[in-house]
Design a protein around this motif. Structure first.
Motif, PDB file in Angstrom:
ATOM      1  N   GLU A  28       0.837  -1.196   0.000  1.00 44.42           N
ATOM      2  CA  GLU A  28       0.000   0.000   0.000  1.00 44.42           C
ATOM      3  C   GLU A  28       0.875   1.250   0.000  1.00 44.42           C
ATOM      4  O   GLU A  28       1.776   1.384   0.837  1.00 44.42           O
ATOM      5  CB  GLU A  28      -0.883   0.026   1.248  1.00 44.42           C
ATOM      6  CG  GLU A  28      -1.753   1.277   1.361  1.00 44.42           C
ATOM      7  CD  GLU A  28      -2.513   1.352   2.671  1.00 44.42           C
ATOM      8  OE1 GLU A  28      -3.367   2.260   2.793  1.00 44.42           O
ATOM      9  OE2 GLU A  28      -2.247   0.527   3.572  1.00 44.42           O
ATOM     10  N   VAL A  29       0.642   2.153  -0.957  1.00 43.68           N
ATOM     11  CA  VAL A  29       1.329   3.447  -0.967  1.00 43.68           C
ATOM     12  C   VAL A  29       0.574   4.362   0.000  1.00 43.68           C
ATOM     13  O   VAL A  29      -0.568   4.747  -0.256  1.00 43.68           O
ATOM     14  CB  VAL A  29       1.366   4.057  -2.375  1.00 43.68           C
ATOM     15  CG1 VAL A  29       1.985   5.455  -2.329  1.00 43.68           C
ATOM     16  CG2 VAL A  29       2.166   3.157  -3.327  1.00 43.68           C
ATOM     17  N   VAL A  30       1.225   4.697   1.116  1.00 46.05           N
ATOM     18  CA  VAL A  30       0.549   5.482   2.156  1.00 46.05           C
ATOM     19  C   VAL A  30       0.811   6.979   2.031  1.00 46.05           C
ATOM     20  O   VAL A  30       0.114   7.786   2.651  1.00 46.05           O
ATOM     21  CB  VAL A  30       0.972   5.010   3.562  1.00 46.05           C
ATOM     22  CG1 VAL A  30       0.539   3.573   3.785  1.00 46.05           C
ATOM     23  CG2 VAL A  30       2.487   5.148   3.761  1.00 46.05           C
ATOM     24  N   ALA A  31       1.818   7.365   1.244  1.00 47.14           N
ATOM     25  CA  ALA A  31       2.118   8.787   1.079  1.00 47.14           C
ATOM     26  C   ALA A  31       2.952   8.983  -0.175  1.00 47.14           C
ATOM     27  O   ALA A  31       3.720   8.094  -0.571  1.00 47.14           O
ATOM     28  CB  ALA A  31       2.863   9.342   2.291  1.00 47.14           C
ATOM     29  N   GLU A  32       2.800  10.163  -0.804  1.00 46.24           N
ATOM     30  CA  GLU A  32       3.581  10.522  -1.982  1.00 46.24           C
ATOM     31  C   GLU A  32       4.181  11.904  -1.775  1.00 46.24           C
ATOM     32  O   GLU A  32       3.512  12.803  -1.249  1.00 46.24           O
ATOM     33  CB  GLU A  32       2.715  10.514  -3.237  1.00 46.24           C
ATOM     34  CG  GLU A  32       2.154   9.149  -3.584  1.00 46.24           C
ATOM     35  CD  GLU A  32       1.377   9.158  -4.899  1.00 46.24           C
ATOM     36  OE1 GLU A  32       1.669  10.050  -5.738  1.00 46.24           O
ATOM     37  OE2 GLU A  32       0.494   8.297  -5.077  1.00 46.24           O
ATOM     38  N   GLU A  38       9.832  17.055   1.576  1.00 42.30           N
ATOM     39  CA  GLU A  38       8.532  16.497   1.942  1.00 42.30           C
ATOM     40  C   GLU A  38       8.626  14.999   2.181  1.00 42.30           C
ATOM     41  O   GLU A  38       7.917  14.443   3.029  1.00 42.30           O
ATOM     42  CB  GLU A  38       7.497  16.796   0.856  1.00 42.30           C
ATOM     43  CG  GLU A  38       6.072  16.465   1.281  1.00 42.30           C
ATOM     44  CD  GLU A  38       5.030  17.051   0.356  1.00 42.30           C
ATOM     45  OE1 GLU A  38       3.912  16.504   0.331  1.00 42.30           O
ATOM     46  OE2 GLU A  38       5.335  18.046  -0.330  1.00 42.30           O
ATOM     47  N   ALA A  39       9.513  14.329   1.442  1.00 45.23           N
ATOM     48  CA  ALA A  39       9.692  12.888   1.652  1.00 45.23           C
ATOM     49  C   ALA A  39      10.142  12.601   3.078  1.00 45.23           C
ATOM     50  O   ALA A  39       9.642  11.679   3.731  1.00 45.23           O
ATOM     51  CB  ALA A  39      10.712  12.336   0.656  1.00 45.23           C
ATOM     52  N   ALA A  45       6.270  11.242   9.626  1.00 47.79           N
ATOM     53  CA  ALA A  45       4.865  11.246  10.032  1.00 47.79           C
ATOM     54  C   ALA A  45       4.210   9.866   9.896  1.00 47.79           C
ATOM     55  O   ALA A  45       3.461   9.437  10.780  1.00 47.79           O
ATOM     56  CB  ALA A  45       4.085  12.270   9.208  1.00 47.79           C
ATOM     57  N   HIS A  46       4.500   9.174   8.783  1.00 44.70           N
ATOM     58  CA  HIS A  46       3.817   7.904   8.504  1.00 44.70           C
ATOM     59  C   HIS A  46       4.622   6.677   8.920  1.00 44.70           C
ATOM     60  O   HIS A  46       4.054   5.601   9.051  1.00 44.70           O
ATOM     61  CB  HIS A  46       3.493   7.804   7.013  1.00 44.70           C
ATOM     62  CG  HIS A  46       2.452   8.775   6.548  1.00 44.70           C
ATOM     63  ND1 HIS A  46       1.111   8.503   6.601  1.00 44.70           N
ATOM     64  CD2 HIS A  46       2.555  10.035   6.038  1.00 44.70           C
ATOM     65  CE1 HIS A  46       0.417   9.528   6.136  1.00 44.70           C
ATOM     66  NE2 HIS A  46       1.276  10.476   5.777  1.00 44.70           N
ATOM     67  N   ARG A  47       5.932   6.829   9.064  1.00 44.42           N
ATOM     68  CA  ARG A  47       6.813   5.712   9.418  1.00 44.42           C
ATOM     69  C   ARG A  47       6.526   4.477   8.550  1.00 44.42           C
ATOM     70  O   ARG A  47       6.153   3.414   9.057  1.00 44.42           O
ATOM     71  CB  ARG A  47       6.702   5.388  10.904  1.00 44.42           C
ATOM     72  CG  ARG A  47       7.126   6.562  11.767  1.00 44.42           C
ATOM     73  CD  ARG A  47       7.239   6.243  13.236  1.00 44.42           C
ATOM     74  NE  ARG A  47       7.774   7.407  13.935  1.00 44.42           N
ATOM     75  CZ  ARG A  47       9.054   7.702  14.085  1.00 44.42           C
ATOM     76  NH1 ARG A  47       9.962   6.867  13.577  1.00 44.42           N
ATOM     77  NH2 ARG A  47       9.447   8.793  14.722  1.00 44.42           N
TER      78      ARG A  47
END
Length: 218
Positions: A28-32, A38-39, A45-47
């Protein structure tokens, strides 16, 4: 579920990579992120389990972002995904703690396999560059300071056995199965090996295993 952070400054590339990863129900891609700054923020934030980073990005390039993610979110494995396979980029990525280096031009199945391998604790390099990297780092970088056999003498027999299996490219799960250990025990051995030998990642450990004669060259 393997949770992935995807960073690339090109929207179409991010969309394409996300679509490929979505073909695996276990990813699952949880963030882009569109840039390195930002990465890093999103990784903190998402670990995620894996941060998949382009090399050339604005504000902070992927190599610098990899170093910062490894420093601040050590549980997140980092893999580079790029069109550039120059030796300088590969060596810098591995030196910054990246566990993988994949090429955008590769077969989509390789991308899924590489993400899964890195998430499972293995190192993954695109076959196109793997042998070149091992030869270059083994000959000119990692083991020049101290001969391989002298370095591994600090390890226990079991740790040397685990190091040899790292050199074969096995994941923690595969090593655990081979040695009849729990995966948590293997993770402890790997962590001890990297710390004791002052290595940044499993790729460097694999190279040292080759240089010390723990793995037969093909």
């Amino acid at each position: 579920m393997i949770r992935v952070l995807l960073a690339d400054d090109e929207v179409m590339i991010r969309a394409g990579v996300a679509a490929i990863l979505a073909t695996d129900p276990g990813i699952e891609v949880v963030a882009e992120a569109p840039d390195g700054v930002e990465a890093v923020a999103l990784a903190q934030a998402h670990r995620p389990d894996v941060a998949l980073l382009d090399i050339r990005m604005p504000r902070l390039d992927g190599l610098a972002a990899a170093a910062e993610i490894r420093r601040t979110v050590p549980a997140t494995a980092v893999s580079m995904l790029t069109t550039f396979d120059e030796d300088e980029y590969v060596m810098r990525a591995l030196a910054e703690g990246a566990s993988g280096f994949m090429l955008k031009a590769a077969d989509p199945r390789e991308l899924v396999f590489g993400v899964r391998a890195v998430a499972d604790g293995a190192a993954y390099l695109s076959p196109r560059i793997a042998h070149r990297v091992i030869a270059k780092m083994g000959a000119a970088g990692l083991t020049r300071r101290t001969p391989g056999l002298d370095r591994i003498a600090a390890l226990t027999p079991r740790e040397q056995e685990v190091l040899g299996l790292l050199g074969e490219g096995l994941s923690n799960h595969e090593i655990a199965s081979r040695l009849f250990l729990t995966e948590g025990t293997v993770k402890g051995y790997v962590s001890a090996i990297l710390t004791r030998l002052d290595l940044q990642n499993r790729v460097q450990a694999a190279i040292l295993a080759y240089e010390a004669g723990l793995v037969h060259r093909s």
